[in-house]
Design a protein around this motif. Structure first.
Motif, PDB file in Angstrom:
ATOM      1  N   GLU A  92       0.761  -1.365  -0.537  1.00 42.28           N
ATOM      2  CA  GLU A  92       0.323  -0.217   0.124  1.00 42.28           C
ATOM      3  C   GLU A  92       1.035   1.314  -0.270  1.00 42.28           C
ATOM      4  O   GLU A  92       0.704   2.636  -0.730  1.00 42.28           O
ATOM      5  N   HIS A  93       2.352   0.946   0.159  1.00 43.82           N
ATOM      6  CA  HIS A  93       3.279   1.875   0.716  1.00 43.82           C
ATOM      7  C   HIS A  93       3.798   2.102  -0.484  1.00 43.82           C
ATOM      8  O   HIS A  93       5.344   3.150  -0.297  1.00 43.82           O
ATOM      9  N   ALA A  94       3.878   0.894  -1.698  1.00 44.12           N
ATOM     10  CA  ALA A  94       5.519   1.108  -2.468  1.00 44.12           C
ATOM     11  C   ALA A  94       5.747   1.830  -3.249  1.00 44.12           C
ATOM     12  O   ALA A  94       6.647   2.912  -3.473  1.00 44.12           O
ATOM     13  N   GLU A  95       4.677   3.101  -3.876  1.00 39.95           N
ATOM     14  CA  GLU A  95       4.940   3.653  -4.479  1.00 39.95           C
ATOM     15  C   GLU A  95       5.430   5.345  -3.530  1.00 39.95           C
ATOM     16  O   GLU A  95       6.737   5.826  -4.095  1.00 39.95           O
ATOM     17  N   VAL A  96       5.780   5.363  -2.157  1.00 36.21           N
ATOM     18  CA  VAL A  96       5.476   6.325  -1.685  1.00 36.21           C
ATOM     19  C   VAL A  96       7.581   6.127  -1.486  1.00 36.21           C
ATOM     20  O   VAL A  96       8.684   6.967  -1.779  1.00 36.21           O
ATOM     21  N   TYR A  97       7.644   4.192  -1.280  1.00 44.26           N
ATOM     22  CA  TYR A  97       9.552   3.608  -0.899  1.00 44.26           C
ATOM     23  C   TYR A  97      10.248   4.339  -2.434  1.00 44.26           C
ATOM     24  O   TYR A  97      11.150   4.655  -2.282  1.00 44.26           O
ATOM     25  N   ARG A  98       9.964   4.037  -3.554  1.00 41.01           N
ATOM     26  CA  ARG A  98      10.071   4.463  -4.870  1.00 41.01           C
ATOM     27  C   ARG A  98      10.715   5.220  -5.069  1.00 41.01           C
ATOM     28  O   ARG A  98      11.724   5.424  -5.274  1.00 41.01           O
ATOM     29  N   LYS A  99       9.311   6.571  -4.930  1.00 42.71           N
ATOM     30  CA  LYS A  99       9.395   7.771  -4.986  1.00 42.71           C
ATOM     31  C   LYS A  99      11.209   8.558  -4.363  1.00 42.71           C
ATOM     32  O   LYS A  99      11.824   8.990  -4.486  1.00 42.71           O
ATOM     33  N   MET A 100      11.182   7.823  -3.015  1.00 44.31           N
ATOM     34  CA  MET A 100      12.360   8.196  -1.813  1.00 44.31           C
ATOM     35  C   MET A 100      13.655   7.734  -2.945  1.00 44.31           C
ATOM     36  O   MET A 100      14.822   8.348  -3.378  1.00 44.31           O
ATOM     37  N   TYR A 101      13.317   5.866  -2.863  1.00 46.78           N
ATOM     38  CA  TYR A 101      14.749   5.460  -3.583  1.00 46.78           C
ATOM     39  C   TYR A 101      14.950   6.079  -4.642  1.00 46.78           C
ATOM     40  O   TYR A 101      16.379   6.344  -4.635  1.00 46.78           O
ATOM     41  N   ASP A 102      14.584   6.882  -5.361  1.00 50.57           N
ATOM     42  CA  ASP A 102      14.606   7.068  -7.087  1.00 50.57           C
ATOM     43  C   ASP A 102      15.350   8.532  -6.606  1.00 50.57           C
ATOM     44  O   ASP A 102      16.116   8.724  -7.676  1.00 50.57           O
ATOM     45  N   GLN A 103      15.478   9.017  -6.055  1.00 46.75           N
ATOM     46  CA  GLN A 103      16.417  10.630  -5.840  1.00 46.75           C
ATOM     47  C   GLN A 103      18.368   9.893  -5.322  1.00 46.75           C
ATOM     48  O   GLN A 103      18.950  11.691  -5.819  1.00 46.75           O
ATOM     49  N   TYR A 104      17.919   8.811  -4.637  1.00 48.73           N
ATOM     50  CA  TYR A 104      19.288   8.712  -4.871  1.00 48.73           C
ATOM     51  C   TYR A 104      20.269   7.588  -5.767  1.00 48.73           C
ATOM     52  O   TYR A 104      19.630   6.716  -6.160  1.00 48.73           O
ATOM     53  N   PRO A 105      21.382   7.539  -5.197  1.00 45.31           N
ATOM     54  CA  PRO A 105      22.419   6.861  -6.469  1.00 45.31           C
ATOM     55  C   PRO A 105      22.551   5.120  -5.687  1.00 45.31           C
ATOM     56  O   PRO A 105      23.551   4.103  -5.437  1.00 45.31           O
ATOM     57  N   PHE A 106      21.731   4.267  -5.353  1.00 43.29           N
ATOM     58  CA  PHE A 106      22.409   3.324  -4.811  1.00 43.29           C
ATOM     59  C   PHE A 106      21.939   2.171  -6.040  1.00 43.29           C
ATOM     60  O   PHE A 106      22.055   2.198  -7.274  1.00 43.29           O
ATOM     61  N   ASP A 107      23.055   1.139  -5.801  1.00 46.13           N
ATOM     62  CA  ASP A 107      24.071   0.108  -6.357  1.00 46.13           C
ATOM     63  C   ASP A 107      22.909  -0.643  -6.153  1.00 46.13           C
ATOM     64  O   ASP A 107      22.666  -2.135  -7.692  1.00 46.13           O
ATOM     65  N   TYR A 108      22.400  -1.506  -4.872  1.00 47.56           N
ATOM     66  CA  TYR A 108      21.118  -2.319  -4.735  1.00 47.56           C
ATOM     67  C   TYR A 108      20.447  -1.785  -3.667  1.00 47.56           C
ATOM     68  O   TYR A 108      20.630  -1.330  -2.409  1.00 47.56           O
ATOM     69  N   ILE A 109      18.885  -2.705  -4.242  1.00 42.05           N
ATOM     70  CA  ILE A 109      17.736  -2.328  -2.865  1.00 42.05           C
ATOM     71  C   ILE A 109      17.849  -3.753  -2.637  1.00 42.05           C
ATOM     72  O   ILE A 109      17.333  -4.764  -3.254  1.00 42.05           O
ATOM     73  N   ILE A 110      17.774  -3.687  -0.956  1.00 40.86           N
ATOM     74  CA  ILE A 110      17.693  -5.715  -0.977  1.00 40.86           C
ATOM     75  C   ILE A 110      15.773  -4.842  -0.140  1.00 40.86           C
ATOM     76  O   ILE A 110      15.179  -4.528   0.444  1.00 40.86           O
ATOM     77  N   GLY A 111      14.680  -6.216  -0.744  1.00 41.34           N
ATOM     78  CA  GLY A 111      13.876  -5.491  -0.097  1.00 41.34           C
ATOM     79  C   GLY A 111      12.780  -6.751   0.759  1.00 41.34           C
ATOM     80  O   GLY A 111      13.165  -8.292   0.485  1.00 41.34           O
ATOM     81  N   SER A 112      12.644  -6.258   1.936  1.00 38.07           N
ATOM     82  CA  SER A 112      12.386  -7.486   2.569  1.00 38.07           C
ATOM     83  C   SER A 112      11.282  -7.549   3.328  1.00 38.07           C
ATOM     84  O   SER A 112      10.546  -6.197   4.085  1.00 38.07           O
ATOM     85  N   VAL A 113      10.046  -8.566   3.755  1.00 36.98           N
ATOM     86  CA  VAL A 113       9.033  -8.474   4.407  1.00 36.98           C
ATOM     87  C   VAL A 113       9.225  -8.556   6.070  1.00 36.98           C
ATOM     88  O   VAL A 113       9.692 -10.373   5.975  1.00 36.98           O
ATOM     89  N   HIS A 114       9.046  -7.796   6.533  1.00 36.97           N
ATOM     90  CA  HIS A 114       9.322  -8.076   7.838  1.00 36.97           C
ATOM     91  C   HIS A 114       7.696  -8.315   8.599  1.00 36.97           C
ATOM     92  O   HIS A 114       7.204  -8.551   9.624  1.00 36.97           O
ATOM     93  N   LEU A 115       7.148  -7.692   7.810  1.00 37.96           N
ATOM     94  CA  LEU A 115       4.862  -7.885   8.760  1.00 37.96           C
ATOM     95  C   LEU A 115       4.501  -8.292   8.102  1.00 37.96           C
ATOM     96  O   LEU A 115       4.493  -7.773   6.519  1.00 37.96           O
ATOM     97  N   SER A 116       3.566  -8.747   7.938  1.00 37.98           N
ATOM     98  CA  SER A 116       3.033  -9.950   7.310  1.00 37.98           C
ATOM     99  C   SER A 116       1.756 -10.167   8.484  1.00 37.98           C
ATOM    100  O   SER A 116       1.575 -10.328   9.328  1.00 37.98           O
ATOM    101  N   GLY A 117       0.584  -9.871   7.911  1.00 37.49           N
ATOM    102  CA  GLY A 117      -0.763  -9.096   8.685  1.00 37.49           C
ATOM    103  C   GLY A 117      -1.118  -8.518   9.674  1.00 37.49           C
ATOM    104  O   GLY A 117      -0.706  -8.799  10.564  1.00 37.49           O
TER     105      GLY A 117
END
Length: 268
Positions: A92-117
């Motif tokens: 539900e917040h993916a676009e908020v995070y995507r717009k933030m990350y797009d501002q910086y020169p990341f070599d990589y981003i690890i996507g982790s699920v820490h909360l489920s339900g």
């Protein structure tokens, strides 16, 4: 070529040591590449620092990136310091995070699920009183989120894809085809999963993911990478050689890391 793409530091609130401490530990442990990947802030929260013991403040994020980039320049020629982040995944917040990350020169981003339900995957109590059917539903919900994270296009690496077993080892015995379905999706998306050696520090007593998942990952053409998930400098590169040997036994011939979001293959 020895690398470790999953390390934290004191900003997240539950790790010790500075970023420099982890870089120096990487050099001591013979790494040519070290990725710094502390926990992302809760960007969708109205608070500057939601849950201080879990993730850094939003106001710290730019300073975190600045520090990593300075160390990258300082240590050039001694060790390749890569800019990463371990990002929570909330559909539900993916676009908020995507717009933030797009501002910086990341070599990589690890996507982790820490909360489920809405509950931490590490919460032992989440399993109390559940029927077998409900346990299957919980596992399928978790893997649905991982599959969605793979298909989001936000990540190069998916973190600890069976970490729900960390404090509930019986998780691995819950039967569902959701794991295969998710691995097939990850393979289709062309991104990597990590072998995360921090599982050895939890009740399950072994790396994430289990060998059976790695065998299926190989079947679906999923790339693999290495991450110690170090929260203290002495764990940087932990069990590297043992992981490499096990991957060879399973049938992998290479693993990968990412620089400027480009996959770099390393023979095993």
């Amino acid at each position: 070529m020895k690398f470790d793409l999953h390390t934290h530091h004191e900003r997240c609130g539950h790790a010790i040591g500075t970023i420099r401490d982890y870089v120096e530990a990487g050099i001591r442990n013979g790494l040519q590449v070290i990725g710094i990947s502390d926990h992302s802030p809760y960007f969708a929260s109205k608070k500057d620092r939601e849950q201080p013991g879990i993730a850094m403040a939003k106001s710290e994020f730019a300073r975190y990136i600045e520090e990593v980039l300075k160390l990258k320049a300082e240590y050039a020629g001694r060790i390749d310091v890569l800019l990463g982040v371990e990002s929570d995944f909330f559909p539900e917040h993916a676009e908020v995070y995507r717009k933030m990350y797009d501002q910086y020169p990341f070599d990589y981003i690890i996507g982790s699920v820490h909360l489920s339900g809405g509950v931490s995957i590490f919460n032992k109590k989440r399993w109390n009183g559940l029927t077998d059917k409900q346990k299957v539903e919980q596992k399928e919900l978790y893997y649905s989120l991982i599959e969605q994270s793979a298909r989001s296009g936000m990540f190069q690496i998916l973190g600890h894809i069976d970490a729900m077993r960390g404090f509930y080892p019986a998780f691995s015995e819950i039967q569902t085809d959701a794991v295969d379905k998710t691995l097939q999706s990850i393979g289709e998306c062309g991104i990597a999963i990590e072998i995360n050696t921090s599982g050895k520090t939890k009740d399950c007593g072994g790396w994430y993911p289990i060998d059976a998942i790695l065998e299926r990952a190989l079947h679906y053409g999923v790339k693999v990478t290495f991450g110690s998930d170090a929260h203290k400098p002495e764990r940087v590169g932990d069990d590297w050689d043992e992981v490499a040997a096990r991957l060879k036994e399973i049938g992998f011939r290479e693993w990968v890391y990412y620089k400027e979001k480009q996959m770099v293959a390393v023979p095993l």
